[in-house]
Write an enzyme that holds these catalytic residues in place. Structure first.
Site: not given
Ligand code: NOJ
Length: 527
Positions: A200, A263
């Site tokens: 993440d 990500e």
């Molecule tokens: C990215 C995640 O995909 C999202 O759903 C989340 O709210 C944020 N990061 C914070 O963790």
């Protein structure tokens, strides 16, 4: 040349709250995922990435983790997850977990301890700061979910940083103890056979050591989210983040064939560094261009070329069409173009990632304000709920997702847009996805062959995929008016997959005629 599973394969994202509910509480669970492995195998995907299932107060639906080595009872038990790992493996599938290293939940024992006093040993696990001289927040940094990224902790008399909700305090990745403990959590899952992680917000992990103010964004307009008012120059994408990615990678390398996916929402040039700078980084820094770019043949073609041309030596490409944070593809470009997008995703060079339900053509559902769940929606009015509604399995009660009222309403279109009906309908989105996946699995030219641009003209985008003497021409009509492409200099062949299955088997010689919203994969005769 041998390719690894994550290079040849297709990743399928399951948002577990919304996939399948087996215990009748309206929320999907791990046994639900287990119960749908037949479907995923039939569809032909290779790896399942499940969004977080760890214990969590669910302020951000699991992206606020309170225990990195457990399972939230709403999803099941650790042994359910172990069974899921085992049973995916028995079928030759892989299982990827979501790892959330930038922040914990404010209910994580580390944060509870950290905030208990300034000299608590866990204090330095998080990012604390005194007020500015004269008072007020330490700097101008903004939370992605709106407002200042700093929250005042009255009891201990300092601010702490939260890049997302105040219930999601950011970890201090400059603290070696944080690294040690977080890597131990990764190892916990790797030892249990997990095949890798989607990490993440990888680009957020390290912040400027001097806490400098972010500069204003000169391109900001008020229709954008408030976070975009500043450029996150000092709060994200700092050079030291690559060291962390390399440490994670080195950890995964101690196990056979694990994959590290990051990500990262950054422009291509910055994204490439996440493959590794001085040491290898992520195997796959997520490439979100098909989500962020306007849907135009010229822009998509230019982006593919720029991306292909920017990849470091030995870096493997990847493409993502949707996820739980974005509007669904069928709502971004419309249902007809979503079919074209499926052909694009599954014929580009690089690992495709699909989002559950997109293979049905699920659209953003209508959610009444009083039903809104998403904290981002509540805070800044941009709700992600419409793309997170229950998977549509059947025309039955609650679309076959649950016996109980689901946590988010089912999409209005579920009576025809569902797995059961679409599996029987050769014109359905699902059957199109399945044919494309099957073709990609059987043709190395499509999974690992080289990419050669042919043309981007008017609304047409065309390219070749080649491996040895196997050649495929892919032609996408990204508009709704008919058009045609001359095949002189390209060759002749036969349409093997088309958005309209009636065209499959059609021979093409001098030119290929394209209907509106049409996409074709043509097997070319060997030279
Ligand atoms: C990215 C995640 O995909 C999202 O759903 C989340 O709210 C944020 N990061 C914070 O963790």
């Amino acid at each position: 040349m041998t390719y690894l599973w994550w290079q040849k394969g297709i990743v399928y994202q399951v948002y577990p709250r919304s996939f399948a509910d087996t215990n009748g509480d309206g929320v999907g669970d791990l046994r639900g995922v287990l119960s749908k492995l037949d479907y995923l195998e039939w569809l032909g995907v290779d790896a399942i990435w499940i969004s977080p299932v760890y214990p969590s107060p669910m302020a951000d639906f699991g992206y606020d983790v309170s225990d990195y080595t457990g399972v939230h009872p709403i999803f099941g038990t650790l042994s359910d997850l172990e069974e899921l790992i085992e049973r995916t493996h028995q079928r030759g599938l892989k299982l990827l977990l979501d790892f959330v290293p930038n922040h914990t939940s404010d209910q994580h024992p580390w944060f509870r301890e950290a905030r208990s006093s300034r000299d608590n040993p866990k204090r330095n696990y998080y990012l604390w700061h005194d007020p500015r001289p004269g008072g007020g927040v330490p700097n101008n940094w903004l939370s992605v979910f709106g407002g200042s990224a700093w929250e005042w902790d009255a009891a201990s008399g300092q601010y702490y940083l939260h890049s997302f909700l105040k219930e999601q305090p950011d970890l201090n990745w400059r603290n070696p103890e944080v690294r040690r403990d977080m890597y131990a959590a990764m190892r916990f899952w790797l030892d249990r056979g997990v095949d890798g992680f989607r990490v993440d917000v990888l680009w957020h992990l390290i912040k400027d050591a001097e806490w400098r103010d972010n500069p204003p964004n000169p391109d900001y307009s008020p229709d954008q989210v408030p976070y975009n008012a500043l450029l996150p120059t000092y709060s994200t994408d700092q050079p030291e983040v690559h060291e962390i990615a390399s440490e994670m990678r080195a950890l995964l390398e101690q196990y056979p064939e694990r994959v590290l996916i990051g990500e990262i929402y950054l422009p291509i040039r910055r994204l490439m560094a996440y493959y590794g700078t001085s040491a290898p980084g992520a195997h796959l820094p997520f490439n979100f261009q098909l989500i962020t770019l306007p849907w135009s043949a010229q822009q998509v073609s230019a982006a593919i070329s720029e991306y292909e041309g920017s990849l470091p030596a030995n870096a493997w490409p990847n493409w993502v069409l949707g996820n739980h944070d974005q509007a669904r593809i069928a709502s971004r470009v419309g249902l007809a173009q979503a079919r074209v997008a499926a052909v694009l995703l599954l014929t580009l060079r690089g690992t495709p990632t699909m989002y559950y339900g997109d293979e049905l053509g699920m659209r953003d559902a209508m959610i009444f304000p009083e039903d809104m769940q998403d904290p981002q929606g509540k805070q800044i009015g941009v709700s992600r709920d419409p793309a997170r509604t229950p998977m549509q399995w059947s025309p039955g009660l609650h679309a076959g997702f649950s016996q109980a009222t689901p946590w988010l309403p089912v999409g209005y279109d579920y009576q025809h847009c569902n797995v059961e009906c679409e599996a029987e309908d050769r014109f359905s989105m699902l059957r199109l996805y399945r044919r494309l996946i099957e073709l990609r699995r059987t043709e190395p030219a499509l999974s690992v062959g080289c990419y050669k641009p042919v043309l981007a003209q008017r609304q047409l985008l065309a390219y070749l995929r080649e491996a040895g003497d196997q050649r495929f021409l892919v032609v996408l009509n990204m508009g709704s008016r008919p058009d045609h492409l001359s095949l002189s200099g390209i060759g002749e062949g036969e349409i093997v997959v088309n958005t309209d299955p009636r065209r499959e088997g059609e021979r093409v010689t001098n030119r290929i005629v394209m209907l509106g919203d049409d996409a074709a994969v043509v097997r070319l005769r060997p030279h």
